[in-house]
Design a protein around this motif. Sequence first.
Motif, mmCIF file in Angstrom:
data_model
loop_
_atom_site.group_PDB
_atom_site.id
_atom_site.type_symbol
_atom_site.label_atom_id
_atom_site.label_comp_id
_atom_site.label_asym_id
_atom_site.label_seq_id
_atom_site.Cartn_x
_atom_site.Cartn_y
_atom_site.Cartn_z
ATOM 1 N N VAL A 118 0.821 -0.795 0.076
ATOM 2 C CA VAL A 118 0.313 0.055 0.120
ATOM 3 C C VAL A 118 0.818 1.482 0.200
ATOM 4 O O VAL A 118 0.342 2.044 -0.729
ATOM 5 C CB VAL A 118 -1.273 -0.138 1.067
ATOM 6 N N VAL A 119 1.791 1.590 0.861
ATOM 7 C CA VAL A 119 2.731 2.173 1.203
ATOM 8 C C VAL A 119 3.179 2.468 -0.279
ATOM 9 O O VAL A 119 3.255 3.381 -1.115
ATOM 10 C CB VAL A 119 3.758 2.270 2.250
ATOM 11 N N ALA A 120 4.030 1.877 -1.093
ATOM 12 C CA ALA A 120 4.648 1.874 -2.806
ATOM 13 C C ALA A 120 3.377 2.352 -3.765
ATOM 14 O O ALA A 120 3.874 3.345 -4.404
ATOM 15 C CB ALA A 120 4.695 0.515 -2.796
ATOM 16 N N ALA A 121 2.264 1.754 -3.442
ATOM 17 C CA ALA A 121 0.955 2.229 -4.641
ATOM 18 C C ALA A 121 0.945 3.738 -4.335
ATOM 19 O O ALA A 121 0.861 4.292 -5.431
ATOM 20 C CB ALA A 121 -0.238 1.827 -4.554
ATOM 21 N N VAL A 122 0.741 4.400 -2.627
ATOM 22 C CA VAL A 122 0.800 5.748 -2.765
ATOM 23 C C VAL A 122 1.905 6.955 -2.967
ATOM 24 O O VAL A 122 2.081 7.839 -3.292
ATOM 25 C CB VAL A 122 0.294 5.625 -0.840
ATOM 26 N N VAL A 123 2.956 5.800 -2.595
ATOM 27 C CA VAL A 123 4.037 6.656 -2.727
ATOM 28 C C VAL A 123 4.372 6.779 -4.704
ATOM 29 O O VAL A 123 4.518 7.759 -4.979
ATOM 30 C CB VAL A 123 5.618 6.350 -2.220
ATOM 31 N N GLU A 124 3.755 6.327 -5.261
ATOM 32 C CA GLU A 124 3.726 6.353 -6.474
ATOM 33 C C GLU A 124 2.703 7.143 -7.134
ATOM 34 O O GLU A 124 3.291 7.558 -8.070
ATOM 35 C CB GLU A 124 3.581 4.692 -7.137
#
Length: 164
Positions: A50-56
């Motif tokens: 989820v963190v990776a998707a939000v940062v992207e």
Amino acid sequence: MRRPRKPDTDAAEADERTVRTAALALLAGRDFGRAEIVRRLARRGYPEGVVAAVVEGLVAERLLSESRFVEQFIRQHAGRGHGPARLRAELRERGVPPAEIEDGLEAAAQDWAAIARDARRRRFGESPPGDYGERARQARFLQYRGFSADQIRAALGPGDDTET
């Protein structure tokens, strides 16, 4: 002393909206590098995916910019009297890619010798070092601050080392 917050939801089960809100709250305070904000969100217990998707998503929306972070970091720390070597090391610790660091230092176009001179004056006063021991002490201070040998020589002015 800050009182610990009660989380509204369990961090391990957080959705993208919750993580995005947390990321925007961090970015409201100052700019962050990509790796640093990922580390901060992971420390709060949010799931990696989820963190990776939000940062992207934040990068795509240009709310999170590595180059903007590097530019702001260099400007702020150069104003504190830090040299390019120290800035490189601190940015590397924050997970900034080396190419971004070099581009930021090039774009900053700072007069590092003048910054070193100013840092020396703020710490030791207007008069140049009188003897070799004092000159060495001031040079060590500037080296710790991240300045190169050429920048240190320029900041200390003409001295005994030019005769050898």
